[in-house]
Design an enzyme around this catalytic site. Structure first.
Site, PDB file in Angstrom:
ATOM      1  N   ARG A 329       0.876  -1.183   0.000  1.00 38.07           N
ATOM      2  CA  ARG A 329       0.000   0.000   0.000  1.00 38.07           C
ATOM      3  C   ARG A 329       0.908   1.226   0.000  1.00 38.07           C
ATOM      4  O   ARG A 329       1.782   1.334   0.849  1.00 38.07           O
ATOM      5  CB  ARG A 329      -0.885   0.009   1.246  1.00 38.07           C
ATOM      6  N   ARG A 365       0.687  -1.289  -5.124  1.00 37.69           N
ATOM      7  CA  ARG A 365      -0.616  -0.702  -5.446  1.00 37.69           C
ATOM      8  C   ARG A 365      -0.470   0.809  -5.513  1.00 37.69           C
ATOM      9  O   ARG A 365       0.049   1.429  -4.597  1.00 37.69           O
ATOM     10  CB  ARG A 365      -1.663  -1.080  -4.395  1.00 37.69           C
ATOM     11  N   GLU A 475     -12.774  -5.207  -5.326  1.00 38.37           N
ATOM     12  CA  GLU A 475     -13.143  -4.881  -3.948  1.00 38.37           C
ATOM     13  C   GLU A 475     -14.485  -4.179  -3.839  1.00 38.37           C
ATOM     14  O   GLU A 475     -14.797  -3.591  -2.803  1.00 38.37           O
ATOM     15  CB  GLU A 475     -12.036  -4.074  -3.263  1.00 38.37           C
ATOM     16  N   ASN A 498     -11.714  -6.571   2.347  1.00 33.17           N
ATOM     17  CA  ASN A 498     -12.098  -5.567   3.356  1.00 33.17           C
ATOM     18  C   ASN A 498     -13.141  -4.621   2.786  1.00 33.17           C
ATOM     19  O   ASN A 498     -14.205  -4.408   3.367  1.00 33.17           O
ATOM     20  CB  ASN A 498     -10.883  -4.736   3.782  1.00 33.17           C
ATOM     21  N   ASP A 499     -12.812  -4.043   1.635  1.00 36.62           N
ATOM     22  CA  ASP A 499     -13.779  -3.139   1.022  1.00 36.62           C
ATOM     23  C   ASP A 499     -14.948  -3.923   0.444  1.00 36.62           C
ATOM     24  O   ASP A 499     -16.080  -3.457   0.470  1.00 36.62           O
ATOM     25  CB  ASP A 499     -13.106  -2.308  -0.076  1.00 36.62           C
ATOM     26  N   ARG A 509     -16.261  -0.197   7.408  1.00 39.36           N
ATOM     27  CA  ARG A 509     -15.307  -1.135   8.015  1.00 39.36           C
ATOM     28  C   ARG A 509     -14.625  -0.587   9.251  1.00 39.36           C
ATOM     29  O   ARG A 509     -14.024  -1.341  10.014  1.00 39.36           O
ATOM     30  CB  ARG A 509     -14.264  -1.548   6.962  1.00 39.36           C
TER      31      ARG A 509
HETATM   32  C1  PEP Z   1      -9.198  -4.408   0.758  1.00 38.97           C
HETATM   33  O1  PEP Z   1     -10.044  -3.531   0.596  1.00 38.97           O
HETATM   34  O2  PEP Z   1      -9.466  -5.573   1.100  1.00 38.97           O
HETATM   35  C2  PEP Z   1      -7.772  -4.096   0.577  1.00 38.97           C
HETATM   36  C3  PEP Z   1      -6.859  -5.043   0.619  1.00 38.97           C
HETATM   37  O3  PEP Z   1      -7.434  -2.788   0.401  1.00 38.97           O
HETATM   38  P1  PEP Z   1      -7.382  -1.724   1.595  1.00 38.97           P
HETATM   39  O4  PEP Z   1      -7.584  -2.496   2.870  1.00 38.97           O
HETATM   40  O5  PEP Z   1      -6.083  -1.044   1.522  1.00 38.97           O
HETATM   41  O6  PEP Z   1      -8.530  -0.830   1.267  1.00 38.97           O
HETATM   42 MG    MG Z   2      -9.482  -1.696  -0.384  1.00 38.42          MG
END
Ligand code: PEP
Ligand code: MG
Length: 620
Positions: A329, A365, A475, A498-499, A509
């Site tokens: 990231r 990324r 995502e 996650n997203d 989240r």
């Molecule tokens: C996600 O969204 O799962 C992801 C890996 O990206 P981030 O947590 O950085 O938004």
């Molecule tokens: Mg994400």
């Protein structure tokens, strides 16, 4: 018969006694576990830290703007106070009795109060910035309260303190200042805060801060991810924490259980010491797995990669035995700074990572700003961008980059330079695009990517033999359901659960209030993961899961059963996940996944996952 005076002083004495008891009593608070590990240490309470606010005057033309900033800070503060109020219900009754009137007083001060009216007036009449006006007005009110003729000096002091506390809250909201004074945290302390932003977390020094507990936050928010990445034992969403904790209090924090015991008695301390020893033993056992392959019992190799948030984690990644980086990231490069990083700054940041991972894969990324990574914390100069009424649905990720192609160009050019230099040690570099929702975003990004390559070639800048692959994060539900179309444009997929869970379930989240609804095991999320995975596998395209799900050993059988063979996670999770992989057979996983995917009730899925292997039919 008692006189009013004696009755009043009796009440005050009882109140003081109650307060004293509460401050000396052992209190256990249960929050959400975020990063495992046990710590016994002293509380360092950041809520006492004032935000940095140099005095500032403004020109006449800025008055309206400053008043709007003040109004926004009042709204944000009011929201925080009402959230606090909604959550004190879980505290012991006497603590509630004490807190409720205090929070009511805060809420009143954030209404049409003398403080707010006075600050607004000072902005216009004295031409002061909103934060300077708030502080001046709060000081004037506090001085007037303290000068009042009243025998109850302690009461006056308390009321003046309340005004200052509200001024501090407003100032923090106005300046969005990360807690820079975190550098003053004594070594071995447990940091206690109402809330920690990802930018604050990026400033934490894991060699000094032994643990973190916050009142706000969710398990898969970026702050939580950072804390896990740094290996700092942590719990978030601990109700009533900042009111109950005092700086210097001894505390036992269990990040794996999500609990913090303030002022522990002998029994709680003893239990804490036991948990600490057990955790250390388990860590030593897992360290032995480092050199063993992540291979199932029936010989299927699984790639376990690391997610990297900030360069400080690099040694942890090497120790964990990661096979490359599945998600670098890059937001850290843009945090806590005044200017934008230029191409050279990107090169300088990526080079050590790529060199440390020599021979493995590094997936970089490009900037994913927006959403909870609030715009205000982003380096000045990137704007003007407004988060909008609903930042998670606004200008985030690739959308923002396509509006500011020069940001993307600088990142692409830097990655290409680093990739060219990496050719000699064989590190495979890949590029990942965040928050893709339509194939055209990948197409547009690729056009920019190719333009950058042409420009570099013209200028005689060395390019890698093969340009890094360009992949898409999957995502959002939209991207997952259109994964077959996106797969025609992208070179690989990384599924960001996650997203994906947040957007599928409409649950923020990082929001403590709804964290009980945030569930990556909800069948809707799993079906989307399955759909996207199958779309990639049909085209024999690389696909990984890089959300927090990937680091949970209990979810490994399900993810392998769905066809995933690459998992990218916070480095500290790798040994446990490897241990799980090594205990599995792929056929069992596939059968188990089929069983799970027949279920419609998240609760039932949760049970199946927790009990994997126990029914006898999961493992042959
Ligand atoms: C996600 O969204 O799962 C992801 C890996 O990206 P981030 O947590 O950085 O938004
Ligand atoms: Mg994400």
């Amino acid at each position: 018969m008692k006189t009013e005076g004696s009755k009043g002083s009796e009440t005050k004495t009882a109140e003081a006694a109650r307060k004293a008891t509460r401050r000396t009593r052992e209190v256990e608070i249960k929050g959400i576990p975020v990063s495992p590990g046990v710590v016994i240490g002293a509380v360092f309470d950041t809520s006492e830290v004032p935000a940095e606010t140099p005095r500032r005057s403004i020109g006449q033309g800025k008055v309206d703007g400053e008043r709007q900033r003040l109004a926004a800070a009042v709204t944000a503060s009011r929201k925080q106070v009402s959230k606090l109020k909604a959550r004190i219900g879980v505290l012991p009754e006497e603590a509630q009795e004490e807190l409720e009137p205090l929070l009511d007083a805060y809420a009143m001060m954030l209404g049409d109060s003398r403080l707010i009216r006075g600050a607004r007036r000072r902005i216009g009449e004295e031409l002061l910035s909103a934060e300077t006006a708030v502080q001046d007005e709060a000081e004037a009110i506090a001085a007037a309260i303290l000068a009042a003729k009243d025998d109850d000096k302690a009461g006056l002091k308390r009321r003046a303190g309340e005004v200052r506390e509200i001024a501090r809250r407003l100032t923090r909201n106005l300046t969005a200042t990360p807690f820079r004074s975190l550098k003053d945290v004594p070594p071995g302390a447990i940091l206690v805060a109402e809330e920690l932003t990802p930018a604050d977390a990026a400033l934490l020094d894991p060699t000094r801060i032994a643990g973190v507990a916050t009142e706000e936050g969710g398990a898969d928010g970026h702050t939580a991810i950072m804390l896990r990445a740094l290996g700092i034992p942590s719990a978030v969403a601990c109700p009533g924490l900042t009111e109950a904790a005092r700086r210097g209090d001894q505390a036992v924090l269990d990040g794996g259980a999500g609990t913090i015991v303030l002022r522990p008695g002998e029994a709680a301390l003893e239990a804490g010491r036991g948990a600490l020893a057990a955790y250390a033993k388990e860590k030593a056992r897992l360290a032995k797995l480092r050199r063993l392959p992540a291979e199932t019992q029936d010989g299927e190799l699984v790639e376990l990669q690391a997610n990297l948030e900030i360069p400080a984690e690099l040694p942890l990644i090497a120790q964990a035995g990661a096979q490359g980086i599945g998600l670098l990231r890059t937001e850290f490069l843009f945090m806590n700074r005044e200017d934008l990083p230029d191409e050279d700054a990107h090169v300088d940041a990526y080079t050590p990572v790529v060199e440390a991972m020599a021979g493995d894969c590094v997936t970089i990324r490009v900037l994913d700003w927006g959403g909870e990574k609030d715009m205000e914390a982003l380096a000045e100069g990137i704007g003007p961008f407004h988060a909008g009424p609903n930042p998670a649905l606004g200008l985030r990720g690739i959308r923002m980059l396509l509006k500011r192609p020069e940001l993307l160009e600088a990142q692409f050019a830097a990655i290409l330079r680093v990739a060219a230099a990496a050719d000699h040690h064989g590190t495979q570099i890949r590029i990942l695009l965040p928050l893709v929702t339509i194939p055209d975003e990948v197409r547009q990004a690729r056009e920019i990517y190719e333009r950058v390559q042409r420009r570099m070639r013209r200028k005689g800048i060395a390019l890698p033999e093969k340009p890094p692959l360009l992949g898409a994060m999957i995502e959002t539900p939209g991207a997952a359901l259109a994964a077959d179309a996106i797969a025609l444009e992208a070179d690989f997929f990384a599924i960001g659960t996650n997203d994906l869970a947040m957007y599928t379930l409409a649950v923020d989240r990082a929001e403590a209030e709804v964290s009980h609804l945030y569930d990556p095991l909800h069948p809707a999320v799993l079906r989307l993961v399955q759909f996207a995975t199958e779309a990639a596998l049909r085209l024999r395209m690389q696909v990984s899961v890089c959300g927090e799900m990937a680091g949970n050993p209990r979810l490994v059988p399900l993810l392998l059963g769905l066809g995933i063979r690459t998992l990218s996670m916070n480095a500290s999770a790798i040994p446990r996940v490897k241990q799980m992989v090594r205990s599995l057979k792929i056929d069992d996983c596939a059968r188990f996944a089929r069983r799970v995917m027949e279920q419609g009730d998240p609760q039932r899925i949760q049970e199946l996952v927790m009990n994997f292997g126990e029914s006898g039919s999961d493992r042959s």
